[in-house]
Motif scaffolding. Structure first.
Motif, PDB file in Angstrom:
ATOM      1  N   GLY A   1       0.826  -1.199   0.000  1.00 45.23           N
ATOM      2  CA  GLY A   1       0.000   0.000   0.000  1.00 45.23           C
ATOM      3  C   GLY A   1       0.860   1.249   0.000  1.00 45.23           C
ATOM      4  O   GLY A   1       2.098   1.175   0.101  1.00 45.23           O
ATOM      5  N   LEU A   2       0.207   2.406  -0.099  1.00 45.40           N
ATOM      6  CA  LEU A   2       0.945   3.665  -0.183  1.00 45.40           C
ATOM      7  C   LEU A   2       1.735   3.933   1.095  1.00 45.40           C
ATOM      8  O   LEU A   2       2.685   4.693   1.096  1.00 45.40           O
ATOM      9  CB  LEU A   2      -0.025   4.816  -0.462  1.00 45.40           C
ATOM     10  N   LYS A   3       1.328   3.295   2.197  1.00 44.83           N
ATOM     11  CA  LYS A   3       2.033   3.449   3.474  1.00 44.83           C
ATOM     12  C   LYS A   3       3.412   2.778   3.440  1.00 44.83           C
ATOM     13  O   LYS A   3       4.245   3.026   4.302  1.00 44.83           O
ATOM     14  CB  LYS A   3       1.211   2.826   4.599  1.00 44.83           C
TER      15      LYS A   3
ATOM     16  N   LEU B   1      -0.956  -0.883  -4.405  1.00 44.92           N
ATOM     17  CA  LEU B   1      -2.408  -0.662  -4.309  1.00 44.92           C
ATOM     18  C   LEU B   1      -2.673   0.836  -4.364  1.00 44.92           C
ATOM     19  O   LEU B   1      -3.057   1.458  -3.374  1.00 44.92           O
ATOM     20  CB  LEU B   1      -2.949  -1.257  -3.002  1.00 44.92           C
ATOM     21  N   GLY B   2      -2.483   1.428  -5.512  1.00 49.64           N
ATOM     22  CA  GLY B   2      -2.680   2.857  -5.677  1.00 49.64           C
ATOM     23  C   GLY B   2      -2.242   3.237  -7.076  1.00 49.64           C
ATOM     24  O   GLY B   2      -1.408   2.545  -7.684  1.00 49.64           O
ATOM     25  N   VAL B   3      -2.806   4.326  -7.582  1.00 52.81           N
ATOM     26  CA  VAL B   3      -2.377   4.785  -8.903  1.00 52.81           C
ATOM     27  C   VAL B   3      -1.069   5.566  -8.785  1.00 52.81           C
ATOM     28  O   VAL B   3      -0.156   5.411  -9.588  1.00 52.81           O
ATOM     29  CB  VAL B   3      -3.484   5.609  -9.612  1.00 52.81           C
ATOM     30  N   GLY B   4      -0.963   6.381  -7.734  1.00 56.76           N
ATOM     31  CA  GLY B   4       0.282   7.113  -7.491  1.00 56.76           C
ATOM     32  C   GLY B   4       1.301   6.137  -6.924  1.00 56.76           C
ATOM     33  O   GLY B   4       0.944   5.212  -6.198  1.00 56.76           O
ATOM     34  N   TYR B   5       2.549   6.316  -7.263  1.00 57.52           N
ATOM     35  CA  TYR B   5       3.553   5.350  -6.788  1.00 57.52           C
ATOM     36  C   TYR B   5       4.825   6.051  -6.301  1.00 57.52           C
ATOM     37  O   TYR B   5       5.929   5.525  -6.432  1.00 57.52           O
ATOM     38  CB  TYR B   5       3.841   4.283  -7.861  1.00 57.52           C
TER      39      TYR B   5
ATOM     40  N   VAL C   1      -8.804   2.222 -12.671  1.00 58.92           N
ATOM     41  CA  VAL C   1     -10.016   1.698 -12.022  1.00 58.92           C
ATOM     42  C   VAL C   1     -10.578   2.653 -10.966  1.00 58.92           C
ATOM     43  O   VAL C   1     -11.700   2.490 -10.520  1.00 58.92           O
ATOM     44  CB  VAL C   1      -9.796   0.302 -11.390  1.00 58.92           C
ATOM     45  N   LEU C   2      -9.768   3.625 -10.561  1.00 53.24           N
ATOM     46  CA  LEU C   2     -10.247   4.526  -9.500  1.00 53.24           C
ATOM     47  C   LEU C   2     -10.618   5.919  -9.998  1.00 53.24           C
ATOM     48  O   LEU C   2     -11.038   6.782  -9.212  1.00 53.24           O
ATOM     49  CB  LEU C   2      -9.208   4.619  -8.361  1.00 53.24           C
ATOM     50  N   ASN C   3     -10.530   6.139 -11.312  1.00 52.46           N
ATOM     51  CA  ASN C   3     -10.737   7.500 -11.837  1.00 52.46           C
ATOM     52  C   ASN C   3     -12.067   8.116 -11.400  1.00 52.46           C
ATOM     53  O   ASN C   3     -12.123   9.263 -10.939  1.00 52.46           O
ATOM     54  CB  ASN C   3     -10.715   7.508 -13.372  1.00 52.46           C
TER      55      ASN C   3
ATOM     56  N   VAL D   1      -6.686  16.267  -4.108  1.00 52.61           N
ATOM     57  CA  VAL D   1      -6.931  14.826  -4.011  1.00 52.61           C
ATOM     58  C   VAL D   1      -5.740  14.063  -4.602  1.00 52.61           C
ATOM     59  O   VAL D   1      -5.862  12.888  -4.934  1.00 52.61           O
ATOM     60  CB  VAL D   1      -8.231  14.400  -4.742  1.00 52.61           C
ATOM     61  N   ALA D   2      -4.590  14.753  -4.724  1.00 51.88           N
ATOM     62  CA  ALA D   2      -3.446  14.144  -5.401  1.00 51.88           C
ATOM     63  C   ALA D   2      -2.485  13.536  -4.377  1.00 51.88           C
ATOM     64  O   ALA D   2      -2.571  12.339  -4.063  1.00 51.88           O
ATOM     65  CB  ALA D   2      -2.762  15.172  -6.274  1.00 51.88           C
ATOM     66  N   ARG D   3      -1.612  14.339  -3.846  1.00 54.50           N
ATOM     67  CA  ARG D   3      -0.648  13.862  -2.860  1.00 54.50           C
ATOM     68  C   ARG D   3      -0.284  14.986  -1.915  1.00 54.50           C
ATOM     69  O   ARG D   3      -0.178  16.147  -2.335  1.00 54.50           O
ATOM     70  CB  ARG D   3       0.657  13.417  -3.547  1.00 54.50           C
ATOM     71  N   GLY D   4      -0.053  14.607  -0.669  1.00 55.58           N
ATOM     72  CA  GLY D   4       0.571  15.542   0.245  1.00 55.58           C
ATOM     73  C   GLY D   4       1.944  15.884  -0.291  1.00 55.58           C
ATOM     74  O   GLY D   4       2.567  15.069  -0.974  1.00 55.58           O
TER      75      GLY D   4
ATOM     76  N   PRO E   1      -9.193  11.711   5.492  1.00 55.25           N
ATOM     77  CA  PRO E   1      -7.957  10.918   5.663  1.00 55.25           C
ATOM     78  C   PRO E   1      -7.574  10.066   4.447  1.00 55.25           C
ATOM     79  O   PRO E   1      -7.541   8.843   4.531  1.00 55.25           O
ATOM     80  CB  PRO E   1      -8.299  10.049   6.876  1.00 55.25           C
ATOM     81  N   HIS E   2      -7.296  10.709   3.317  1.00 50.42           N
ATOM     82  CA  HIS E   2      -6.819  10.033   2.099  1.00 50.42           C
ATOM     83  C   HIS E   2      -7.764   8.882   1.706  1.00 50.42           C
ATOM     84  O   HIS E   2      -7.359   7.713   1.667  1.00 50.42           O
ATOM     85  CB  HIS E   2      -5.383   9.509   2.296  1.00 50.42           C
ATOM     86  N   ILE E   3      -9.000   9.258   1.404  1.00 50.69           N
ATOM     87  CA  ILE E   3     -10.029   8.240   1.130  1.00 50.69           C
ATOM     88  C   ILE E   3     -10.702   8.426  -0.236  1.00 50.69           C
ATOM     89  O   ILE E   3     -11.770   7.868  -0.470  1.00 50.69           O
ATOM     90  CB  ILE E   3     -11.110   8.237   2.232  1.00 50.69           C
TER      91      ILE E   3
ATOM     92  N   ALA F   1     -11.756  -3.329  -6.914  1.00 49.91           N
ATOM     93  CA  ALA F   1     -11.161  -3.319  -8.263  1.00 49.91           C
ATOM     94  C   ALA F   1      -9.654  -3.077  -8.193  1.00 49.91           C
ATOM     95  O   ALA F   1      -8.883  -3.675  -8.964  1.00 49.91           O
ATOM     96  CB  ALA F   1     -11.840  -2.256  -9.124  1.00 49.91           C
ATOM     97  N   MET F   2      -9.233  -2.228  -7.274  1.00 46.37           N
ATOM     98  CA  MET F   2      -7.789  -1.979  -7.117  1.00 46.37           C
ATOM     99  C   MET F   2      -7.068  -3.258  -6.679  1.00 46.37           C
ATOM    100  O   MET F   2      -5.984  -3.582  -7.176  1.00 46.37           O
ATOM    101  CB  MET F   2      -7.552  -0.850  -6.111  1.00 46.37           C
ATOM    102  N   THR F   3      -7.702  -3.990  -5.768  1.00 46.78           N
ATOM    103  CA  THR F   3      -7.110  -5.264  -5.332  1.00 46.78           C
ATOM    104  C   THR F   3      -7.027  -6.223  -6.515  1.00 46.78           C
ATOM    105  O   THR F   3      -6.005  -6.891  -6.718  1.00 46.78           O
ATOM    106  CB  THR F   3      -7.958  -5.891  -4.198  1.00 46.78           C
TER     107      THR F   3
HETATM  108  C1  GLV Z   1      -4.306   7.156  -3.992  1.00 49.90           C
HETATM  109  O1  GLV Z   1      -3.886   8.161  -3.535  1.00 49.90           O
HETATM  110  C2  GLV Z   1      -3.737   6.485  -5.110  1.00 49.90           C
HETATM  111  O2  GLV Z   1      -2.664   6.905  -5.597  1.00 49.90           O
HETATM  112  O3  GLV Z   1      -4.323   5.510  -5.568  1.00 49.90           O
END
Ligand code: GLV
Length: 345
Positions: free
Chosen positions: A55-57, A77-81, A102-104, A239-242, A287-289, A299-301
């Motif tokens: 995950g992003l964590k 598990l995220g679009v941003g990497y 899948v999350l657009n 809604v992008a990234r800190g 909280p980043h949801i 779908a992400m999974t």
């Molecule tokens: C969420 O922030 C993602 O990158 O999927």
């Protein structure tokens, strides 16, 4: 390999129905609880597996993969990497994948939830109601900002930005965007969006939504200087990234009335949130949801599982992981790679 099956480590609880698709081919080790692993713990987990769904964590870089000699793919598990050091993974012959597309729509919906919520003071009003203050409501209390007809600005016009833009038509909002490259004309027409330079975007947007990836180039893309160019009546949505926003500068602008409101799903150094933002009623915080709906997280999974299966020549995309971020890694993996035989100490 455990027995004769390769091992997949899943760093957080996800959706059993998707993870089950791995079971015929892999030994699956799934964490039973959300844990923020320290670098050494992450390295220990990765050292024992052939594939990892993270995950992003989880920040995976050279130190975390130094002992991961069998690891062949890290599926994010995220679009941003920005949590993955793709260069280090590629050099080690480890594939990386994300969950693009899948999350657009879910993220676009949530950007609008924050935009409307910040404009109409939803968080602040709810806190006030829960505090039992309703008896004192005035006719001129809770005045918010109308959205219809105002200008929507989008910084970063990938597929999520485009999904946000399409929704603006329902509110009769002209859309301006700024992006590394211009969209094809047909897409611009469909989104009714016009490319402008960044200064124009900052100056003319009544609502500015950030949807760009975090890179060294985009860190603090919105800082004190950029905030100073925005209208004092404007609303900023992230809604992008800190880290794309300088949170201290944003808090100062909100506090001093140089910006009307903000809707923020992501924060610099999250899960910590800048204390000045927490103290402000005109900041609507979550909280980043943005991708967190049942369908989308499932779908992400599924996408992460598809990528792992594919790398090991199973499933619908056998042999070619559909969301590969570093196809060069596959070439490295086929060649003998010294650090994979002799771990660095
Ligand atoms: C969420 O922030 C993602 O990158 O999927």
């Amino acid at each position: 390999m455990a027995g004769n099956k390769p091992v997949v480590w899943v760093s957080r609880p996800t959706f059993d129905s998707e993870i089950a698709r791995l079971l015929p081919h892999f030994e699956v080790r799934e964490e039973a609880a959300e844990v923020k692993f320290a670098s050494a713990d992450l390295a220990a987990k990765l050292a024992g597996c052939d594939a990892a769904i993270v995950g992003l964590k989880d920040r995976v870089g050279a130190a975390e993969i130094a002992g991961a000699q069998r690891l062949r793919i890290v599926a994010n598990l995220g679009v941003g990497y920005d949590n993955l050091d793709v260069t280090a993974l590629t050099a080690a012959g480890i594939a990386a994948s994300n969950t693009a597309d899948v999350l657009n729509e879910s993220v676009a919906d949530f950007a609008w939830a924050l935009l409307l919520g910040a404009a109409r003071r939803v968080g602040e009003a709810e806190r006030w109601l829960r505090a039992g203050q309703w008896h004192a409501t005035g006719f001129k209390a809770w005045l918010g900002i109308d959205v219809r007809g105002r200008t929507l600005g989008i910084l970063g016009m990938g597929r999520i930005g485009q999904a946000i833009a399409r929704r603006a038509q329902g509110f009769g909002m002209p859309v301006l965007y700024h992006n590394r490259s211009r969209l094809p004309e047909t897409t611009e027409r469909e989104c009714r969006a016009r490319l402008v330079d960044k200064a124009t975007l900052l100056r003319e947007s009544d609502f500015l939504v950030l949807v760009l990836p975090l890179t060294p180039q985009t860190r603090h893309a919105i800082g004190a200087a950029e905030l100073a160019q925005m209208k004092p009546t404007a609303v900023l949505v992230n809604v992008a990234r800190g880290g794309i926003v300088d949170d201290a500068a944003l808090a100062a602008a909100l506090r001093e009335g140089r910006l009307a409101a903000a809707g923020l799903d992501v924060f610099e150094g999250e899960p910590k949130v800048h204390p000045d933002l927490l103290a402000l009623d005109n900041a609507l915080l979550s909280p980043h949801i943005a991708s967190a709906t049942t369908e989308t997280r499932r779908a992400m999974t599924a996408v992460a599982v598809d990528n792992v299966l594919a790398l090991f020549s199973h499933g619908p995309h056998a042999g070619s992981p559909p969301n590969l971020l570093n196809s060069e890694a596959l070439v490295v993996a086929r060649a003998p790679f010294p650090t994979r035989e002799e771990p660095t100490r």
